[in-house]
Design a protein around this motif. Structure first.
Motif, PDB file in Angstrom:
ATOM      1  N   ASP A 153      24.506 -11.076   8.955  1.00 40.02           N
ATOM      2  CA  ASP A 153      24.257  -9.761   9.566  1.00 40.02           C
ATOM      3  C   ASP A 153      24.089  -9.807  11.085  1.00 40.02           C
ATOM      4  O   ASP A 153      23.430  -8.941  11.661  1.00 40.02           O
ATOM      5  N   ASN A 201      26.108  -8.991  13.304  1.00 39.84           N
ATOM      6  CA  ASN A 201      26.718  -7.815  13.932  1.00 39.84           C
ATOM      7  C   ASN A 201      26.381  -6.519  13.196  1.00 39.84           C
ATOM      8  O   ASN A 201      27.052  -5.506  13.385  1.00 39.84           O
ATOM      9  N   ALA A 202      25.354  -6.568  12.360  1.00 39.22           N
ATOM     10  CA  ALA A 202      25.009  -5.395  11.553  1.00 39.22           C
ATOM     11  C   ALA A 202      24.189  -4.373  12.328  1.00 39.22           C
ATOM     12  O   ALA A 202      23.958  -3.267  11.852  1.00 39.22           O
ATOM     13  N   GLN A 244      31.035  -8.682   9.978  1.00 38.21           N
ATOM     14  CA  GLN A 244      29.602  -8.390  10.057  1.00 38.21           C
ATOM     15  C   GLN A 244      28.790  -9.663  10.297  1.00 38.21           C
ATOM     16  O   GLN A 244      27.721  -9.627  10.893  1.00 38.21           O
ATOM     17  N   VAL A 292      31.884  -2.452  15.175  1.00 41.03           N
ATOM     18  CA  VAL A 292      31.331  -3.805  15.061  1.00 41.03           C
ATOM     19  C   VAL A 292      32.156  -4.785  15.887  1.00 41.03           C
ATOM     20  O   VAL A 292      31.618  -5.656  16.573  1.00 41.03           O
TER      21      VAL A 292
END
Length: 292
Positions: A93, A95-96, A243, A274
């Protein structure tokens, strides 16, 4: 003449009216027709007697295929659906985005459940929040000579031509931005078969020291990047959800220190956002490295 056999169900069970014998070598059930009231065809009627004591069960890792119950432990060690070691560039995660712990799922409601008055108030708030923003969008539809022959090939249907036009426009815009050149790494997000990178490589011709990283979260058939064996172009696939992708940990980018150009054609809106965050983080990291 016997009609062609129907396709077996994806979960791996025998087709009604067909032989119930599982052909281990072919990893599927026999497709021969069984006599009325019989479970096996004439070929496997004898062999099946030995197999009757063995039970096949659904694989717990992937119910789309079955396995002998007495061989389950052995199968789990080599099943293609088993969890594999995470590569160094996988960070869960990363890039979440920030998770808002104050956001309660029960408070989220669909627009369809709002009253007319609530919708009008929401629209007013959105308009006020967007005041002063330059929301004018300009199309930059371009083309590139690398795709000229393919675009004019009469063998290509409407669907193929549509994709070729999109790829040609992307290449034209990349060239306009002066990003199409040697000694750099092109990262294709949501690569699929890798056709966008394929055309970028063709457009670059004999450019030196060009590396392509194709990011795709699922296994893809009929990939075109495998056809490229040029001396100065290297194609590498990363099977990972963007992600969880940390570009700074990808070996070729960490060691080769090549400028990175992010490209993509098959991304949804969220994935595009993203990807923008990933490229922004990469550019900041690059600036920090240059400042040391």
């Amino acid at each position: 003449m016997e009609a062609p056999a129907a396709t077996s169900p994806s979960i791996g069970f025998p087709i009604d009216g067909r032989c119930n014998y599982f052909v281990e070598k072919k990893k599927r059930f026999c497709r021969m027709v069984a006599a009325a009231g019989k479970r096996f065809c004439g070929e496997h009627a004898g062999s099946a007697e030995e197999e009757n004591t063995r039970k096949r069960i659904l694989c717990p890792l992937d119910p789309k295929h079955t396995v002998y119950e007495d061989q389950l432990a052995k199968h789990l060690k080599k099943c293609n659906s088993r969890e594999k070691p995470k590569p160094d560039f996988f960070i869960q995660d990363i890039n979440a985005g920030l998770k808002d712990e104050t956001e309660i799922p029960e408070q989220l409601v669909p627009f369809s459940s709002l009253s007319e008055e609530q919708l009008e108030n929401l629209i007013k708030k959105l308009r006020k929040a967007s005041e002063g923003l330059n929301s004018t969008h300009e199309d930059h539809i371009m083309s590139h000579p690398a795709l000229h022959d393919a675009l004019n090939d009469p063998r290509n249907g409407d669907c193929a031509v549509k994709h070729l036009k999109q790829q040609a426009s992307i290449l034209g815009n990349i060239e306009k931005l002066k990003l199409l050149g040697p000694r750099r790494c092109f990262v294709e997000f949501g690569a699929g078969k890798g056709k966008l990178s394929h055309w970028v490589d063709i457009a670059l011709k004999d450019a030196e020291n060009v590396h392509f990283i194709l990011v795709e979260r699922v296994t893809t058939r009929f990939k075109v990047d495998g056809k490229h064996r040029k001396k100065d172009s290297v194609f590498e696939r990363l099977q990972i959800d963007i992600q969880h992708l940390c570009l700074n940990r990808v070996p070729v980018l960490r060691e080769g220190r090549l400028p990175v150009v992010g490209i993509g054609k098959h991304l949804c809106g969220v994935a595009t956002g993203v990807t923008g965050d990933i490229m922004w983080a990469k550019s900041i990291s690059r600036l920090l490295d240059l400042g040391r």
